[in-house]
Enzyme design. Sequence first.
Site: not given
Length: 317
Positions: A104, A134, A173
């Site tokens: 992303c 992540e 995020t």
Amino acid sequence: MTDSQKPCIELLIAAPRGFCAGVDRAIQIVERAIELHGAPVYVRHEIVHNKYVVDTLKAKGAVFVDELDQVPDGVHVVFSAHGVPKSVPAAAQDRGLSYFDATCPLVSKVHRQAERLVAAGRQILFIGHAGHPEVIGTFGQVPTGAMTLIETEEDARAVTPADPGNLAFLTQTTLSVDDTAAILAILQERFPDIVAPKADDICYATSNRQAAVRAIATSCDLVLVIGAPNSSNSLRLAEVAEREGTSAKLIQRADDLDFEWLWGVGTLGITAGASAPEVLVREVIDRIATRYDINERMVETAQESIVFKLPRGLEAA
């Protein structure tokens, strides 16, 4: 039971919900890679955390693997939306593998911030969940020891950096906005000079979906969150509802719905994590409609129009 005998239930459907721009882009990358290069296209880790999405892509010719050494020579490989350590594309290049990076762009932004902060000589306190892809990917952007993981308020109180005057923070995020704010308050009180990112690292989709759940939760007797148990942002949506004093259940598909949960429920909230497609929302609503007369109402707290470009070479596929 005839339709006239069905009990009534009010449905409050949160908006925004479901797919975000990063998830949509990642799925398109896999689909277009298959269109361009033919099956199989290998994908390292789940492209996004949703079994329905993964199974749909498998049916089109995607092969999901845990590690790069499971990818045979001469095929194309895609890296998941959560991001990967620098060592992964480096290993792919060493083997001559063609790859597409579906990370992303908002995660990539955090990666670049980490590199710049370390280059400037700062120690990074990274707020996130241990073991999440992540987090692993972000830690893999900088030398070992350059970042310290902060998971809880207790961690924030206990951390003892070598140079307290030379700190910065970054975040995963997909965190809880409220939990992160509480952790940051502690860090900023303890380390007044800590450098913040130029913009909030918690992505717009995570913040928007949490705000939408917050807007409906107090009006609901129960909130259903459609998403995977390993989806960080889906888990956070259930936590947001519960923080507002409303019970929440995380389900992957309509078949996971236990009608006993709905006993005594007059108003039911529904949302979906950022990696859950709208088809699963409608599937759940259709299952509820087999037992209840539904009065369905959308509660929209924000509109989203963000679209991320595909990698070069895939745009015109």
